[in-house]
Design a protein around this motif. Structure first.
Motif, PDB file in Angstrom:
ATOM      1  N   GLU A 191       0.843  -1.194   0.147  1.00  0.00           N
ATOM      2  CA  GLU A 191       0.004   0.020   0.060  1.00  0.00           C
ATOM      3  C   GLU A 191       0.946   1.244   0.087  1.00  0.00           C
ATOM      4  OE1 GLU A 191      -3.439   0.034  -0.253  1.00  0.00           O
ATOM      5  OE2 GLU A 191      -3.086  -2.220  -0.448  1.00  0.00           O
ATOM      6  N   SER A 192       1.910   1.050  -0.005  1.00  0.00           N
ATOM      7  CA  SER A 192       3.002   2.156   0.181  1.00  0.00           C
ATOM      8  C   SER A 192       3.312   2.914  -1.352  1.00  0.00           C
ATOM      9  CB  SER A 192       4.279   1.863   0.949  1.00  0.00           C
ATOM     10  OG  SER A 192       4.012   1.358   1.895  1.00  0.00           O
ATOM     11  N   ALA A 193       3.017   3.944  -1.599  1.00  0.00           N
ATOM     12  CA  ALA A 193       3.196   4.785  -2.792  1.00  0.00           C
ATOM     13  C   ALA A 193       4.704   5.067  -2.809  1.00  0.00           C
ATOM     14  CB  ALA A 193       2.325   5.922  -2.964  1.00  0.00           C
ATOM     15  N   LEU A 194       5.132   4.972  -4.075  1.00  0.00           N
ATOM     16  CA  LEU A 194       6.530   5.320  -4.504  1.00  0.00           C
ATOM     17  C   LEU A 194       6.700   6.921  -4.487  1.00  0.00           C
ATOM     18  CD1 LEU A 194       7.812   2.478  -6.771  1.00  0.00           C
ATOM     19  CD2 LEU A 194       7.954   2.774  -4.191  1.00  0.00           C
ATOM     20  N   GLY A 195       5.662   7.614  -5.049  1.00  0.00           N
ATOM     21  CA  GLY A 195       5.691   9.079  -5.339  1.00  0.00           C
ATOM     22  C   GLY A 195       6.410   9.429  -6.578  1.00  0.00           C
ATOM     23  N   LEU A 196       6.220   8.655  -7.446  1.00  0.00           N
ATOM     24  CA  LEU A 196       7.073   8.786  -9.134  1.00  0.00           C
ATOM     25  C   LEU A 196       6.619   9.975  -9.645  1.00  0.00           C
ATOM     26  CD1 LEU A 196       6.806   5.183 -10.287  1.00  0.00           C
ATOM     27  CD2 LEU A 196       8.695   6.394  -9.106  1.00  0.00           C
ATOM     28  N   SER A 197       7.601  10.783 -10.011  1.00  0.00           N
ATOM     29  CA  SER A 197       7.429  12.130 -10.937  1.00  0.00           C
ATOM     30  C   SER A 197       6.771  11.631 -12.365  1.00  0.00           C
ATOM     31  CB  SER A 197       8.472  12.789 -11.142  1.00  0.00           C
ATOM     32  OG  SER A 197       9.592  12.049 -12.153  1.00  0.00           O
ATOM     33  N   LYS A 198       6.232  12.210 -13.256  1.00  0.00           N
ATOM     34  CA  LYS A 198       5.787  11.916 -14.581  1.00  0.00           C
ATOM     35  C   LYS A 198       7.020  11.042 -15.129  1.00  0.00           C
ATOM     36  CE  LYS A 198       3.494  13.570 -18.756  1.00  0.00           C
ATOM     37  NZ  LYS A 198       4.416  12.924 -19.625  1.00  0.00           N
ATOM     38  N   ARG A 199       8.200  11.764 -15.142  1.00  0.00           N
ATOM     39  CA  ARG A 199       9.152  11.015 -16.075  1.00  0.00           C
ATOM     40  C   ARG A 199       9.646   9.711 -15.493  1.00  0.00           C
ATOM     41  NH1 ARG A 199       8.879  14.071 -20.824  1.00  0.00           N
ATOM     42  NH2 ARG A 199       9.707  16.222 -20.410  1.00  0.00           N
ATOM     43  N   GLU A 200       9.804   9.807 -14.061  1.00  0.00           N
ATOM     44  CA  GLU A 200      10.155   8.765 -13.279  1.00  0.00           C
ATOM     45  C   GLU A 200       9.214   7.497 -13.802  1.00  0.00           C
ATOM     46  OE1 GLU A 200      12.039  11.129  -9.602  1.00  0.00           O
ATOM     47  OE2 GLU A 200      10.455  10.124  -9.470  1.00  0.00           O
ATOM     48  N   TYR A 201       8.008   7.746 -13.517  1.00  0.00           N
ATOM     49  CA  TYR A 201       6.719   6.851 -13.980  1.00  0.00           C
ATOM     50  C   TYR A 201       7.042   6.285 -15.184  1.00  0.00           C
ATOM     51  CZ  TYR A 201       2.155   4.756 -14.755  1.00  0.00           C
ATOM     52  OH  TYR A 201       1.156   4.067 -14.998  1.00  0.00           O
ATOM     53  N   ASN A 237      19.522   6.122 -24.952  1.00  0.00           N
ATOM     54  CA  ASN A 237      19.231   7.026 -26.175  1.00  0.00           C
ATOM     55  C   ASN A 237      17.551   6.215 -26.199  1.00  0.00           C
ATOM     56  OD1 ASN A 237      18.386   7.754 -28.963  1.00  0.00           O
ATOM     57  ND2 ASN A 237      20.018   6.818 -29.848  1.00  0.00           N
ATOM     58  N   ASN A 238      17.367   5.109 -26.262  1.00  0.00           N
ATOM     59  CA  ASN A 238      15.933   4.406 -26.221  1.00  0.00           C
ATOM     60  C   ASN A 238      15.366   5.070 -25.135  1.00  0.00           C
ATOM     61  OD1 ASN A 238      17.292   1.008 -26.650  1.00  0.00           O
ATOM     62  ND2 ASN A 238      16.688   2.512 -28.024  1.00  0.00           N
ATOM     63  N   LEU A 239      15.545   5.328 -23.881  1.00  0.00           N
ATOM     64  CA  LEU A 239      14.854   5.835 -22.639  1.00  0.00           C
ATOM     65  C   LEU A 239      14.490   7.305 -23.021  1.00  0.00           C
ATOM     66  CD1 LEU A 239      16.711   4.181 -19.850  1.00  0.00           C
ATOM     67  CD2 LEU A 239      14.330   3.629 -20.568  1.00  0.00           C
ATOM     68  N   TYR A 240      15.702   7.973 -23.351  1.00  0.00           N
ATOM     69  CA  TYR A 240      15.255   9.495 -23.525  1.00  0.00           C
ATOM     70  C   TYR A 240      14.217   9.687 -24.786  1.00  0.00           C
ATOM     71  CZ  TYR A 240      16.530  14.574 -23.650  1.00  0.00           C
ATOM     72  OH  TYR A 240      16.378  15.808 -23.536  1.00  0.00           O
ATOM     73  N   GLY A 290      22.996  13.030 -25.913  1.00  0.00           N
ATOM     74  CA  GLY A 290      24.386  12.475 -25.261  1.00  0.00           C
ATOM     75  C   GLY A 290      24.452  12.837 -23.793  1.00  0.00           C
ATOM     76  N   ASP A 291      23.508  13.500 -23.436  1.00  0.00           N
ATOM     77  CA  ASP A 291      23.281  13.910 -21.847  1.00  0.00           C
ATOM     78  C   ASP A 291      23.114  12.811 -20.846  1.00  0.00           C
ATOM     79  OD1 ASP A 291      23.358  15.102 -19.535  1.00  0.00           O
ATOM     80  OD2 ASP A 291      21.425  16.337 -20.048  1.00  0.00           O
ATOM     81  N   ASP A 292      24.112  11.945 -20.602  1.00  0.00           N
ATOM     82  CA  ASP A 292      23.776  10.844 -19.896  1.00  0.00           C
ATOM     83  C   ASP A 292      23.096  11.205 -18.445  1.00  0.00           C
ATOM     84  OD1 ASP A 292      25.035   9.651 -21.803  1.00  0.00           O
ATOM     85  OD2 ASP A 292      26.755   8.588 -20.714  1.00  0.00           O
ATOM     86  N   ASN A 293      23.731  12.219 -17.938  1.00  0.00           N
ATOM     87  CA  ASN A 293      23.255  12.629 -16.639  1.00  0.00           C
ATOM     88  C   ASN A 293      21.850  12.740 -16.425  1.00  0.00           C
ATOM     89  OD1 ASN A 293      24.354  13.193 -13.946  1.00  0.00           O
ATOM     90  ND2 ASN A 293      23.492  15.128 -14.224  1.00  0.00           N
ATOM     91  N   THR A 294      21.033  13.309 -17.370  1.00  0.00           N
ATOM     92  CA  THR A 294      19.769  13.068 -17.262  1.00  0.00           C
ATOM     93  C   THR A 294      19.105  11.894 -16.941  1.00  0.00           C
ATOM     94  OG1 THR A 294      19.521  15.133 -18.629  1.00  0.00           O
ATOM     95  CG2 THR A 294      17.533  13.918 -18.392  1.00  0.00           C
ATOM     96  N   ILE A 295      19.474  10.691 -17.713  1.00  0.00           N
ATOM     97  CA  ILE A 295      18.897   9.719 -17.435  1.00  0.00           C
ATOM     98  C   ILE A 295      19.256   8.916 -16.269  1.00  0.00           C
ATOM     99  CG2 ILE A 295      18.714   7.276 -18.362  1.00  0.00           C
ATOM    100  CD1 ILE A 295      17.101   9.030 -20.032  1.00  0.00           C
ATOM    101  N   ASN A 296      20.741   9.198 -15.968  1.00  0.00           N
ATOM    102  CA  ASN A 296      21.352   8.649 -14.574  1.00  0.00           C
ATOM    103  C   ASN A 296      20.328   9.172 -13.542  1.00  0.00           C
ATOM    104  OD1 ASN A 296      23.173   7.360 -16.142  1.00  0.00           O
ATOM    105  ND2 ASN A 296      24.608   8.523 -15.736  1.00  0.00           N
ATOM    106  N   VAL A 297      20.166  10.478 -13.375  1.00  0.00           N
ATOM    107  CA  VAL A 297      19.712  11.102 -12.239  1.00  0.00           C
ATOM    108  C   VAL A 297      18.173  10.623 -11.937  1.00  0.00           C
ATOM    109  CG1 VAL A 297      18.656  13.336 -11.366  1.00  0.00           C
ATOM    110  CG2 VAL A 297      20.904  13.150 -12.300  1.00  0.00           C
ATOM    111  N   HIS A 298      17.476  10.374 -13.001  1.00  0.00           N
ATOM    112  CA  HIS A 298      16.011   9.894 -13.000  1.00  0.00           C
ATOM    113  C   HIS A 298      16.089   8.359 -12.388  1.00  0.00           C
ATOM    114  CE1 HIS A 298      14.675  13.413 -15.079  1.00  0.00           C
ATOM    115  NE2 HIS A 298      13.449  13.170 -14.574  1.00  0.00           N
ATOM    116  N   VAL A 299      17.103   7.545 -13.095  1.00  0.00           N
ATOM    117  CA  VAL A 299      17.156   6.289 -12.640  1.00  0.00           C
ATOM    118  C   VAL A 299      17.302   6.134 -11.064  1.00  0.00           C
ATOM    119  CG1 VAL A 299      18.399   4.148 -12.916  1.00  0.00           C
ATOM    120  CG2 VAL A 299      17.346   5.106 -14.783  1.00  0.00           C
ATOM    121  N   SER A 300      18.354   6.808 -10.887  1.00  0.00           N
ATOM    122  CA  SER A 300      18.731   7.015  -9.431  1.00  0.00           C
ATOM    123  C   SER A 300      17.703   7.353  -8.467  1.00  0.00           C
ATOM    124  CB  SER A 300      20.005   8.045  -9.091  1.00  0.00           C
ATOM    125  OG  SER A 300      20.520   7.998  -7.792  1.00  0.00           O
TER     126      SER A 300
END
Length: 223
Positions: free
Chosen positions: A144-154, A171-174, A184-194
């Motif tokens: 029953e615990s919600a993760l509280g995901l943002s739109k991009r994270e979801y 590339n696929n994810l972005y 080529g901005d790896d950090n955007t994906i890395n931050v969201h996955v983290s």
């Protein structure tokens, strides 16, 4: 092809159901106990469940309660019980329909078709191990615990859970989530996955998103 989980401890009936569904272009998955069924449901989602009520260990009724705690997959109960009170309690517990044994194959196929048709168009919850992704609430849940995901994270988690064995490049994810050209901005994906990993780790043990070095990400573990 619609996937149907058969939960039936009688091997001959289970195999009969498997053969019947296969002949009518469904994709059946067989389990033979309540415990095995719940483990299977932790690993993947199904379009419909055929549930025998007289199971060893965990009863079909107990399995039904746990199914309803984490999703709304249509359930057709297969039962030898015909008294009115038992049927009423079964439907109240969350069964969508029931059929008494011995059942007619044509009637079972018709009831399956009705349930799948009535479920068409409804957003389907995704299940992976302890995580349920609810498209109506646009969030992920552990119990029953919600993760509280943002739109991009979801959307990232949804894409990974829809194809749990596939490795997605950054590339696929972005391009799938941001719907824009990846520059080529790896950090955007890395931050969201983290952030997704951190939110999952609050409520669930173990690794859920695996880094495939030099390539990208996939759901951790095997299906």
């Amino acid at each position: 092809m619609k996937t149907i989980l058969i939960i039936e401890d009688d091997t001959s009936i289970n195999n009969l159901l498997r053969d019947l569904l296969t002949r009518h272009s469904y994709s059946p998955v067989q389990v033979f106990s309540g415990t095995e069924a719940l483990l299977c449901l932790q690993q993947r989602s199904f379009d419909l469940i055929l549930l025998d009520l007289m199971l060893p260990g965990k009863t079909g009724g107990e399995v039904l309660v746990e199914i309803r705690q984490s999703g709304n997959t249509p359930v057709i109960a297969l039962t030898a019980v015909v008294d009115k009170d038992s049927v009423v309690n079964l439907l109240k517990a969350g069964a969508n329909d029931y059929l008494t044994k011995p059942f007619d194959n044509a009637e079972l196929l018709a009831r399956i078709e009705v349930q799948l048709r009535s479920n068409t168009g409804k957003p389907k919850a995704l299940k992976y191990r302890e995580i349920t992704l609810d498209p109506e609430r646009f969030d992920g849940f552990v119990g029953e615990s919600a993760l509280g995901l943002s739109k991009r994270e979801y959307e990232i988690l949804k894409l990974l859970m829809e194809h749990p064995t596939k490795v997605f490049t950054k590339n696929n994810l972005y391009e799938s989530v941001w719907r824009d050209e990846f520059l080529g901005d790896d950090n955007t994906i890395n931050v969201h996955v983290s952030k997704i990993r951190a939110k999952i780790a609050k409520y669930a043990d173990g690794e859920y998103i695996q880094t495939v070095w030099g390539i990208g990400f996939k759901m951790a573990g095997n299906i």
